[in-house]
Write an enzyme that holds these catalytic residues in place. Structure first.
Site, PDB file in Angstrom:
ATOM      1  N   ARG A  46     -20.600  -1.399   9.711  1.00 39.96           N
ATOM      2  CA  ARG A  46     -20.547  -2.302  10.892  1.00 39.96           C
ATOM      3  C   ARG A  46     -19.806  -1.693  12.081  1.00 39.96           C
ATOM      4  NH1 ARG A  46     -20.182  -6.945   7.210  1.00 39.96           N
ATOM      5  NH2 ARG A  46     -22.352  -7.589   7.011  1.00 39.96           N
ATOM      6  N   LYS A 105     -24.569   4.092  25.602  1.00 41.61           N
ATOM      7  CA  LYS A 105     -25.933   3.736  25.188  1.00 41.61           C
ATOM      8  C   LYS A 105     -26.314   4.622  24.011  1.00 41.61           C
ATOM      9  CE  LYS A 105     -28.101   1.854  29.295  1.00 41.61           C
ATOM     10  NZ  LYS A 105     -29.141   2.030  30.325  1.00 41.61           N
ATOM     11  N   GLU A 121     -30.932  14.530  36.537  1.00 41.04           N
ATOM     12  CA  GLU A 121     -30.027  13.373  36.413  1.00 41.04           C
ATOM     13  C   GLU A 121     -28.835  13.529  37.366  1.00 41.04           C
ATOM     14  OE1 GLU A 121     -30.676  10.667  34.700  1.00 41.04           O
ATOM     15  OE2 GLU A 121     -32.071  11.225  33.105  1.00 41.04           O
ATOM     16  N   LYS A 155     -21.003   7.679  37.592  1.00 41.81           N
ATOM     17  CA  LYS A 155     -21.484   6.833  36.492  1.00 41.81           C
ATOM     18  C   LYS A 155     -20.380   5.875  36.028  1.00 41.81           C
ATOM     19  CE  LYS A 155     -23.976   6.502  32.215  1.00 41.81           C
ATOM     20  NZ  LYS A 155     -24.922   7.050  31.291  1.00 41.81           N
ATOM     21  N   GLU A 181     -25.332  -3.502  31.007  1.00 42.39           N
ATOM     22  CA  GLU A 181     -26.491  -3.533  31.915  1.00 42.39           C
ATOM     23  C   GLU A 181     -27.074  -4.925  32.111  1.00 42.39           C
ATOM     24  OE1 GLU A 181     -28.977   0.033  31.814  1.00 42.39           O
ATOM     25  OE2 GLU A 181     -30.684  -1.282  32.149  1.00 42.39           O
ATOM     26  N   ARG A 192     -25.712  -1.758  36.667  1.00 41.79           N
ATOM     27  CA  ARG A 192     -25.895  -0.526  35.882  1.00 41.79           C
ATOM     28  C   ARG A 192     -27.349  -0.075  35.909  1.00 41.79           C
ATOM     29  NH1 ARG A 192     -23.404   1.294  30.010  1.00 41.79           N
ATOM     30  NH2 ARG A 192     -24.637   3.209  29.863  1.00 41.79           N
ATOM     31  N   ASN A 232     -31.096   3.788  36.340  1.00 39.98           N
ATOM     32  CA  ASN A 232     -32.448   4.022  35.821  1.00 39.98           C
ATOM     33  C   ASN A 232     -33.443   4.418  36.895  1.00 39.98           C
ATOM     34  OD1 ASN A 232     -32.731   3.482  32.899  1.00 39.98           O
ATOM     35  ND2 ASN A 232     -31.610   1.649  33.487  1.00 39.98           N
ATOM     36  N   HIS A 280     -36.700   6.059  35.965  1.00 41.76           N
ATOM     37  CA  HIS A 280     -36.843   6.015  34.508  1.00 41.76           C
ATOM     38  C   HIS A 280     -37.961   5.088  34.026  1.00 41.76           C
ATOM     39  CE1 HIS A 280     -33.202   8.303  34.628  1.00 41.76           C
ATOM     40  NE2 HIS A 280     -33.146   8.400  33.322  1.00 41.76           N
ATOM     41  N   HIS A 289     -40.002   7.068  31.565  1.00 44.79           N
ATOM     42  CA  HIS A 289     -40.150   6.730  30.142  1.00 44.79           C
ATOM     43  C   HIS A 289     -41.624   6.548  29.768  1.00 44.79           C
ATOM     44  CE1 HIS A 289     -35.755   5.102  29.698  1.00 44.79           C
ATOM     45  NE2 HIS A 289     -35.825   6.406  29.577  1.00 44.79           N
ATOM     46  N   HIS A 349     -37.547  14.865  28.973  1.00 46.37           N
ATOM     47  CA  HIS A 349     -37.054  13.683  29.680  1.00 46.37           C
ATOM     48  C   HIS A 349     -36.796  13.924  31.179  1.00 46.37           C
ATOM     49  CE1 HIS A 349     -35.005   9.896  30.315  1.00 46.37           C
ATOM     50  NE2 HIS A 349     -33.931  10.546  30.742  1.00 46.37           N
TER      51      HIS A 349
HETATM   52  N1  GLY Z   1     -28.671   6.510  31.385  1.00 46.67           N
HETATM   53  C1  GLY Z   1     -28.466   5.315  32.074  1.00 46.67           C
HETATM   54  C2  GLY Z   1     -27.300   4.537  31.605  1.00 46.67           C
HETATM   55  O1  GLY Z   1     -26.484   5.043  30.861  1.00 46.67           O
HETATM   56  O2  GLY Z   1     -27.165   3.395  31.951  1.00 46.67           O
END
Ligand code: GLY
Length: 377
Positions: free
Chosen positions: A132, A154, A196, A238, A248, A252, A256, A259, A263, A277
């Site tokens: 957990r 993430k 990025e 960031k 998010e 946040r 993206n 993205h 994606h 990517h």
């Molecule tokens: N890669 C985007 C984020 O970490 O929110």
């Protein structure tokens, strides 16, 4: 070179999981000073990219790192994973989970992820569910993972329906970005990571974008001072964005930029390495700017400036680079349905008013989007 330390903290985090990112050179060989307090006599599962495997002769930075952590604990077990998004699946996750459990870990045990984004995402996800939740440390070894995926918690794996659709938010307890490790990074991966970095300038900081335009040649030559500067700046931007929005629910999402398209494009490529990517995001960012222009949010000169910079870096900028994916507007719209930013069946995109100012566009008009895609494909 003195390490730069960036603090990551969250204003609404009940677990109070603030941590530090260490950026510099020569850190991995001396990391006992930084990591000693976390590792002291604990059982460590070191999940690393097969690229660094000791059986394959190893890599000097990895060997030095293993030696350094052995100063704090002799209880180290290794699990290797091959990098690349094809590995980022439920079967590989299961293998990591079962193998970690076979080492009789307990809640004080610690996972260390040593590799690029794929390794960090799987190892981070495994840490979030093993017993957990146990602690983990990120040692990102690619530019992309140093400036983005290792920071912010993430974690996850891909689904057949799309990228990163299964995962969790689980913050690491420390991140070490050692620039020396970049000497093992193929140029293609480096360039993909640079996408990025550029993204941070585009979403939030025009002067950083100006800096990248002015200094890109030295950056491409792996100038260590410039690398340290751009990695630090990216992590600062960031951490400033995520501090008020760890999971998010709002701002946040601007991280993206590019993205949603990216994606979708990646999933057409089936994660077989045809497109990686950062390259997919490069196309995605150019499309996001073109869409911003088409919808009247951004002007033509700014859009052209962005696309020109990506072209100068020899990065892909449009669908013409991926002709063999047989993409159609309807197929790509189908992919957009699974984007994590969507709410109430409405598509959300990150668009730009200008360089340095991204915003969240909810409730995207499907007709405009379809027309745009038909013109671009
Ligand atoms: N890669 C985007 C984020 O970490 O929110």
């Amino acid at each position: 070179m003195k390490s730069k330390i960036i603090n990551v903290s969250f204003n609404n985090n009940f677990e109070n999981s603030s941590y530090q990112i260490f950026i510099g050179t020569g850190i991995l060989s001396n990391c006992d000073k930084i990591l000693g307090k976390f590792l002291k006599n604990k059982k460590v599962i070191l999940i690393h990219d097969t690229f660094f495997s000791l059986e394959k002769g190893g890599n000097k930075n990895f060997i030095n790192f293993v030696e350094a952590i052995k100063k704090s604990t002799m209880n180290v077990k290794l699990i290797s994973i091959s990098g690349g998004d094809k590995t980022k699946n439920i079967f590989e996750l299961n293998r990591v989970l079962e193998k970690s459990l076979s080492y009789e870990i307990d809640r004080d045990s610690l996972i260390i992820a040593f590799g690029g984004g794929v390794i960090g995402d799987i190892a981070g996800f495994a840490s979030s569910v093993l017993l957990r939740g146990i602690n983990y440390i990120q040692i990102p070894t690619t530019l992309l993972s140093q400036v983005d995926s290792s920071v912010g918690g993430k974690t996850g794996i891909n689904s057949r329906k799309g990228k990163n659709l299964i995962g969790s938010f689980h913050q690491p307890i420390a991140v070490i970005a050692d620039i020396d490790i970049m000497d093992s990074l193929p140029k293609r991966e480096f360039l993909a990571g640079l996408v990025e970095v550029i993204k941070y300038g585009l979403i939030k900081d025009k002067s950083f974008f100006d800096y990248l335009e002015e200094n890109y040649k030295e950056i491409l030559n792996y100038n260590q001072l410039k690398l340290k500067k751009i990695i630090s700046k990216s992590c600062e931007i960031k951490s400033e964005i995520i501090k008020n929005d760890e999971k998010e629910n709002g701002q946040r999402a601007i991280l993206n930029l590019g993205h949603t398209f990216g994606h979708a494009i990646e999933s057409f490529g089936k994660y077989d390495g045809t497109i990686i990517h950062g390259e997919a995001v490069s196309i995605g960012i150019c499309l996001a700017f073109k869409l911003s222009l088409k919808m009247g949010f951004c002007d033509q000169s700014e859009t052209e400036r962005v696309i020109n910079f990506f072209e100068k870096l020899k990065l892909p900028t449009s669908f013409k680079h991926i002709k063999n994916f047989s993409i159609t507007a309807s197929k790509i719209l189908e992919k957009f349905k699974y984007d994590k930013k969507n709410r109430n069946n409405q598509l959300t995109f990150i668009l730009n008013k200008k360089i340095g100012e991204s915003f969240i566009k909810n409730d995207m008009d499907i007709d405009i989007l379809t027309k745009f895609l038909n013109e671009e494909i």
